[in-house]
Scaffold this motif. Structure first.
Motif, mmCIF file in Angstrom:
data_model
loop_
_atom_site.group_PDB
_atom_site.id
_atom_site.type_symbol
_atom_site.label_atom_id
_atom_site.label_comp_id
_atom_site.label_asym_id
_atom_site.label_seq_id
_atom_site.Cartn_x
_atom_site.Cartn_y
_atom_site.Cartn_z
ATOM 1 N N SER A 2 2.004 6.974 -4.281
ATOM 2 C CA SER A 2 1.702 5.735 -4.568
ATOM 3 C C SER A 2 0.402 5.439 -4.246
ATOM 4 O O SER A 2 -0.276 5.759 -3.373
ATOM 5 N N LYS A 32 0.937 4.845 -0.238
ATOM 6 C CA LYS A 32 2.137 5.538 0.303
ATOM 7 C C LYS A 32 2.194 6.655 0.026
ATOM 8 O O LYS A 32 1.954 7.341 -1.290
ATOM 9 N N THR A 69 2.875 5.382 -8.911
ATOM 10 C CA THR A 69 3.642 6.220 -8.335
ATOM 11 C C THR A 69 3.993 7.585 -9.073
ATOM 12 O O THR A 69 4.445 7.408 -10.139
ATOM 13 N N ASN A 98 -1.045 -0.225 -9.260
ATOM 14 C CA ASN A 98 -0.287 0.814 -8.301
ATOM 15 C C ASN A 98 0.592 1.652 -9.151
ATOM 16 O O ASN A 98 1.256 1.174 -9.963
ATOM 17 N N LYS A 158 5.386 5.428 -12.387
ATOM 18 C CA LYS A 158 5.757 4.028 -12.065
ATOM 19 C C LYS A 158 4.627 3.053 -12.062
ATOM 20 O O LYS A 158 3.794 3.386 -11.104
ATOM 21 N N THR A 159 4.430 1.835 -12.436
ATOM 22 C CA THR A 159 3.404 1.013 -12.381
ATOM 23 C C THR A 159 3.847 -0.370 -11.762
ATOM 24 O O THR A 159 4.677 -0.739 -12.522
#
Length: 223
Positions: free
Chosen positions: A155, A134, A168, A166, A26-27
């Motif tokens: 993340s 995270k 994840t 970022n 996930k960006t």
């Protein structure tokens, strides 16, 4: 080589680059780095590696290799990962000769092209960086077909060339009395960092898959 692309830091350890959409990281936009609480351990740069794999459209002509991690650290508190970061030496990028089977192509030529301004422009951007933002328990909300039994969802900000985003992804982290090990396998879209061969919509760029599979193996020992 002009029809092939790799994009990392790396960060890793790879299977099929086609992959499942569930394995795509996930960006989002750059986030604030996590506060590293507890004990901070330096990464073992020999036991830490970044692997990559990339293909043409449809998974054709796969290429793969490794990149070295030059420095980094992870933090643990009460046997849980709390943060960390590492720097990747893009000048160390290697293409596995076993992945270059065509008689008229050489792994060394591909390495040179990937390091050129066409892709990573290593002379101008010699390193990539990953900073954890995270860490949370893996609940199965983002299942992975590339990684077995993940226990964390991590993340972090990934910097490639002059762009930071970022990402994840699931990870398997083990904290013991002797140190920390972590593994992850996931897919990134190179174009999200603006890494395109020639123009974004050009036939040369189109024929290269945007998906790049990243494998991370991290190791840090307790003193």
């Amino acid at each position: 080589m002009k029809k092939l692309f790799f994009a990392l830091p790396a960060l890793l350890l790879l299977a099929s680059c086609g992959g499942s959409s569930n394995d795509s990281a996930k960006t989002t936009t750059e986030q604030t780095a996590a506060t590293q609480t507890g004990e901070t351990l330096a990464l073992d740069t020999v036991g830490t590696s970044v692997d990559w794999k990339a293909t043409h459209k449809g998974g054709l002509a796969p290429r793969w290799g490794k990149i070295s991690v030059t420095s980094g650290s992870v933090s643990v508190n009460n046997d849980s990962l709390t943060g960390g970061e590492f720097t990747i030496n893009l000048a160390s990028l290697k293409v596995d000769p076993a992945s270059v089977t065509e008689k008229d192509k050489k792994a060394s030529d591909l390495e040179g092209h990937l390091k050129s301004p066409d892709f990573f422009d290593v002379a101008k951007f010699p390193t990539a960086k990953f900073v954890i933002t995270k860490v949370e328990p893996f609940t199965g909300a983002q299942p992975s077909s590339l990684l077995k039994d993940p226990n964390y969802l991590i993340s972090g900000n990934l910097t490639l060339r002059d762009s930071t985003l970022n990402i994840t992804f699931p990870s398997k982290v083990e904290v013991s009395a002797t140190g920390v090990t972590a593994t992850a396998k996931f897919i990134i879209d190179r174009s999200a960092w603006g890494i395109n061969y020639k123009a974004e919509g050009s036939p040369e760029n189109w024929i290269i898959s945007k998906d790049v599979e990243i494998g991370l193996t991290l190791k840090a020992d307790k003193k």
